[in-house]
Design a protein around this motif. Structure first.
Motif, PDB file in Angstrom:
ATOM      1  N   GLY A 330      27.464  24.770  18.752  1.00 59.50           N
ATOM      2  CA  GLY A 330      26.730  23.802  17.925  1.00 59.50           C
ATOM      3  C   GLY A 330      25.334  23.538  18.438  1.00 59.50           C
ATOM      4  O   GLY A 330      24.602  24.451  18.807  1.00 59.50           O
ATOM      5  N   THR A 331      24.969  22.235  18.476  1.00 57.82           N
ATOM      6  CA  THR A 331      23.647  21.834  18.953  1.00 57.82           C
ATOM      7  C   THR A 331      23.838  21.048  20.243  1.00 57.82           C
ATOM      8  O   THR A 331      23.453  19.887  20.346  1.00 57.82           O
ATOM      9  CB  THR A 331      22.911  20.990  17.891  1.00 57.82           C
ATOM     10  N   ASP A 332      24.443  21.710  21.231  1.00 57.85           N
ATOM     11  CA  ASP A 332      24.755  21.115  22.536  1.00 57.85           C
ATOM     12  C   ASP A 332      25.902  20.110  22.388  1.00 57.85           C
ATOM     13  O   ASP A 332      26.448  19.920  21.300  1.00 57.85           O
ATOM     14  CB  ASP A 332      23.493  20.515  23.195  1.00 57.85           C
ATOM     15  N   TYR A 333      26.280  19.454  23.442  1.00 54.23           N
ATOM     16  CA  TYR A 333      27.606  18.834  23.534  1.00 54.23           C
ATOM     17  C   TYR A 333      27.893  17.718  22.525  1.00 54.23           C
ATOM     18  O   TYR A 333      28.924  17.710  21.865  1.00 54.23           O
ATOM     19  CB  TYR A 333      27.787  18.340  24.974  1.00 54.23           C
ATOM     20  N   TYR A 334      26.963  16.782  22.388  1.00 51.14           N
ATOM     21  CA  TYR A 334      27.272  15.581  21.591  1.00 51.14           C
ATOM     22  C   TYR A 334      26.973  15.768  20.104  1.00 51.14           C
ATOM     23  O   TYR A 334      25.815  15.804  19.691  1.00 51.14           O
ATOM     24  CB  TYR A 334      26.475  14.385  22.102  1.00 51.14           C
ATOM     25  N   HIS A 335      28.012  15.849  19.305  1.00 49.36           N
ATOM     26  CA  HIS A 335      27.830  15.924  17.846  1.00 49.36           C
ATOM     27  C   HIS A 335      28.145  14.605  17.155  1.00 49.36           C
ATOM     28  O   HIS A 335      27.832  14.460  15.969  1.00 49.36           O
ATOM     29  CB  HIS A 335      28.747  17.012  17.255  1.00 49.36           C
ATOM     30  N   GLY A 336      28.807  13.706  17.861  1.00 48.47           N
ATOM     31  CA  GLY A 336      29.222  12.456  17.231  1.00 48.47           C
ATOM     32  C   GLY A 336      28.602  11.255  17.920  1.00 48.47           C
ATOM     33  O   GLY A 336      28.094  11.342  19.032  1.00 48.47           O
ATOM     34  N   LEU A 337      28.633  10.109  17.211  1.00 49.82           N
ATOM     35  CA  LEU A 337      28.047   8.880  17.745  1.00 49.82           C
ATOM     36  C   LEU A 337      28.914   7.699  17.331  1.00 49.82           C
ATOM     37  O   LEU A 337      29.161   7.494  16.134  1.00 49.82           O
ATOM     38  CB  LEU A 337      26.629   8.697  17.203  1.00 49.82           C
TER      39      LEU A 337
END
Lengths: 541, 174
Positions: A330-337
């Motif tokens: 994806g676009t590096d580790y954190y996809h959620g918030l």
């Protein structure tokens, strides 16, 4: 000294400096952009795509890391930490830490701007322009205090993040106030002018090799150069600020790579060295007229220091066991918030609030869960299994601002230019500890509500368990209407030195839980335009 | 441009993999003696062994990785590693009257188990070294071709769309 007088000299080419230079050059001003480091070449100076073992010897023998990351160029031994292990991230290269940033681009909300002398409505047009220039992707969520922006198509959540989302949705049905949304980042998920479309290799923070991720170096600086109004000085370290008189900057002196010294004259100076460095520069440039440092009769330079801080909680979800392996980059580790916490109803136990960046997936090149007991077949199996079934929750809380957190100068240690190093003072306080305890409890609830179990948690919080974000410092030249308690006015113009402006996040007077860079860029754009207007009107001489 | 990068990456990966396997097989350690290198390889393999599904640390070339990293890490680090390996052989000999390399698999496991008994709070320099060795073995394995295959890593490639979670049951309401 050279005879040319630039309209503006911008020092620092990171997210703030790059956009300030672009705004000024686009408005017709002749701009000198001064960057201490070199221009780095994507794919040559940093390359996250080659097989590691194949390139290992060559990379290590060049003093580089095995993964050949752009952060190999980060500064070391450039500051003195005092207290609770503060870090200070600095990358002296064209683009600064926009080269290694993760791209998170969140607007501050109307509630956040209540503690600022400018309003959300005044900044909103600059947020829009910034999001379009940066090519920010995201989902329109309609949240109270995280305004939607001008978004390209968002990036999907992974299985682990969907688990957390289900936990949050379940807790909401029980009356908890929280939201789980997709991240918003400055990566071109669709065709965007001047940028290559993202191919989701996940190596964003190692340095985007293809320029799908926004950096100062790949977008505003080339655009500024196209206007014909920008002169770029790289490997040029500012070593003195030159004053015409007590209230007017005349230019800067800088030292080149070969040790030679030269100067730039300008009608206005914009410092955009980032919060710790900008404060350091002002404190260093003491004169008889400015005994506490330049533009510092308020005594606030270096004060009101804040950043984000937190802890990490990891959950594992049995529902994910045995899932087919997938491309999780994806676009590096954190996809959620995880967000929406305590916006309208503050927590009674602490001021401010936090958000939680959420990630998951199997990323062997930067494996998330490695600290597994034992050895042999069980260790091997668990490494794969736990990482496939996990979700990581990284807290970002706004650090409590107080007299105990500040930047000053080290009285003993100097750099190679004989300038004092900055000292960063960090002491965690009751507010910080209470906030982190709440995060741990919240993360625990979310994971269990989703049917998972907590795999690792810091448990009861002590200062020694907290981690500072070394790249999110702000506040050291705070904005305000009263020159007795602030350094810059509503245009980020220094109260005492009218042709000195600050083009980075030092000016933030208060800090919410959200990542700083989009706001840094929006403000620096606004500052650049307002400065250009003042120059045109002849207000600055 | 993204398309040609994909092609470039594909070719680069393939050629790289062939070169890597050849050079690991013929690699001569630069820090460790042959005996130390053999011990290192056996220890790494005991930590992350081969199984029916995939190669372990030996097949992955983790000893090559560690000798290379330690080679580039300066004298103090090199001495620390060589001392640590010598200490492991010494206590193994004290315990079992043999060098680690001369033990059978079961006894090697027994020895490693004793070395890692305090891995959550290592106190002695030997305990700290073994924890460091284990962490470095995991690092090296994860970065290797064999390790990436074991993890089922489908990443480090090019996609025009990121699919994310494709399982409807993961998105269902609780």
């Amino acid at each position: 000294m050279a005879s040319q007088v630039f309209d503006a000299c911008v020092v620092g080419s990171g997210p703030g400096g790059g956009i300030a230079a672009y705004a000024l050059a686009s408005a017709g001003a002749k701009v000198a952009l001064v960057e201490a480091g070199p221009r780095l070449r994507p794919g040559i100076d940093f390359n996250s795509h080659g097989p590691v073992y194949d390139h290992l010897d060559r990379r290590l023998s060049e003093g580089r890391s095995a993964l050949f990351r752009v952060t190999d160029f980060s500064d070391r031994d450039h500051f003195t930490p005092v207290g609770d292990r503060p870090g200070h991230g600095l990358l002296r290269a064209l683009g600064g830490r926009s080269l290694c940033w993760a791209g998170h681009s969140l607007r501050f909300g109307p509630i956040d701007f209540r503690r600022w002398p400018i309003s959300y409505e005044e900044v909103a047009p600059y947020y829009s322009r910034a999001e379009r220039l940066m090519a920010v992707y995201g989902h329109r969520d309609g949240l109270l205090n995280l305004p939607d922006g001008e978004f390209l198509k968002p990036v999907a959540l992974r299985c682990g993040e969907e688990m957390l989302k289900r936990g949050v949705e379940f807790l909401k049905t029980k009356g908890r106030k929280m939201e789980f949304v997709a991240q918003r980042k400055a990566m071109a998920t669709q065709q965007s002018p001047g940028r290559v479309q993202c191919h989701y290799c996940g190596h964003c923070m190692a340095g985007c090799e293809v320029d799908a991720k926004y950096t100062s170096a790949n977008t505003p600086i080339p655009l500024a150069m196209k206007t014909g109004n920008l002169t770029l000085f790289t490997q040029a370290t500012m070593t003195r600020i030159l004053m015409k008189d007590a209230r007017h900057v005349e230019g800067i002196e800088y030292t080149k790579a070969d040790g030679g010294v030269d100067a730039i004259r300008c009608r206005a100076l914009v410092l955009a060295c980032s919060a710790v460095e900008t404060a350091r520069q002002l404190l260093i440039h003491r004169t008889r007229a400015h005994p506490n440092g330049l533009a510092n009769s308020s005594g606030q330079v270096g004060r009101n220091l804040t950043s984000h801080f937190g802890v990490t909680v990891i959950g594992v979800f049995p529902q994910l066991r045995g899932r087919d392996s997938s491309n999780d980059d994806g676009t590096d580790y954190y996809h959620g918030l995880l967000t929406g916490l305590y916006w309208d109803k503050p927590n009674p136990n602490f001021e401010g609030t936090y958000q939680v960046q959420c990630g998951s997936g199997v990323h062997p090149l930067g494996l998330t869960v490695r600290n597994i007991a034992g050895f042999g077949p069980k260790l091997k199996e668990q490494l794969r299994d736990v990482n496939a079934c996990h979700a990581g929750m990284g807290m970002q809380g706004s650090l409590y601002q107080s007299a105990g957190k500040f930047v000053d100068l080290d009285p003993d240690v100097r750099d190679r230019y004989a300038l004092p190093l900055p000292r960063v003072h960090l002491h965690y306080e009751a507010n910080d500890i209470a906030m982190a305890n709440d995060m741990v409890a919240t993360a625990d609830e979310v994971i269990r509500a989703a049917g998972g179990r907590v795999y690792s948690t810091p448990g009861e919080i002590t200062a020694s368990k907290l981690q500072i974000d070394s790249n999110h410092w702000v506040g050291t030249t705070r904005m305000g209407v009263d020159p007795k308690t602030s350094v810059v006015n509503r245009d980020s113009q220094c109260h005492e030195v009218p042709n000195l402006f600050i083009g980075d996040a030092s000016v933030f007077p208060a800090y919410p839980e959200k990542n700083p860079t989009l706001t840094n860029i929006a403000l620096a754009w606004r500052t650049g335009e307002r400065l250009a207007a003042k120059l045109r009107r002849g207000e600055l001489g | 441009m993204a398309t040609s990068l994909a092609a470039e990456c594909g070719i680069c990966q393939h050629q790289g993999a062939v070169q890597q396997r050849a050079s690991i097989a013929s690699y001569k350690p630069r820090v460790f003696t042959d005996g130390e290198y053999q011990l290192l390889d056996l220890l790494c393999e005991a930590i992350l062994p081969a199984d029916a599904e995939s190669g372990g640390a030996h097949d992955a070339g983790v000893a090559f990785y560690l000798d290379t990293v330690v080679f580039h890490s300066g004298q103090a680090v090199q001495e620390l590693w060589r001392r640590g390996l010598a200490e492991i052989d010494r206590v193994t000999h004290e315990r079992f009257r043999r060098r680690f390399a001369d033990l059978d698999d079961a006894t090697r496991s027994q020895m490693l188990s004793e070395l890692l008994v305090n891995e959550r709070s290592p106190a002695t320099s030997l305990e700290q070294f073994v924890v460091r060795l284990k962490a470095a073995t995991i690092d090296g394995y994860c970065l290797s071709e064999v390790g990436l295959k074991y993890f089922g890593y489908k990443g480090n490639t090019t996609l025009t769309e990121f699919p994310g979670c494709t399982h409807p049951e993961h998105k269902a309401k609780l």
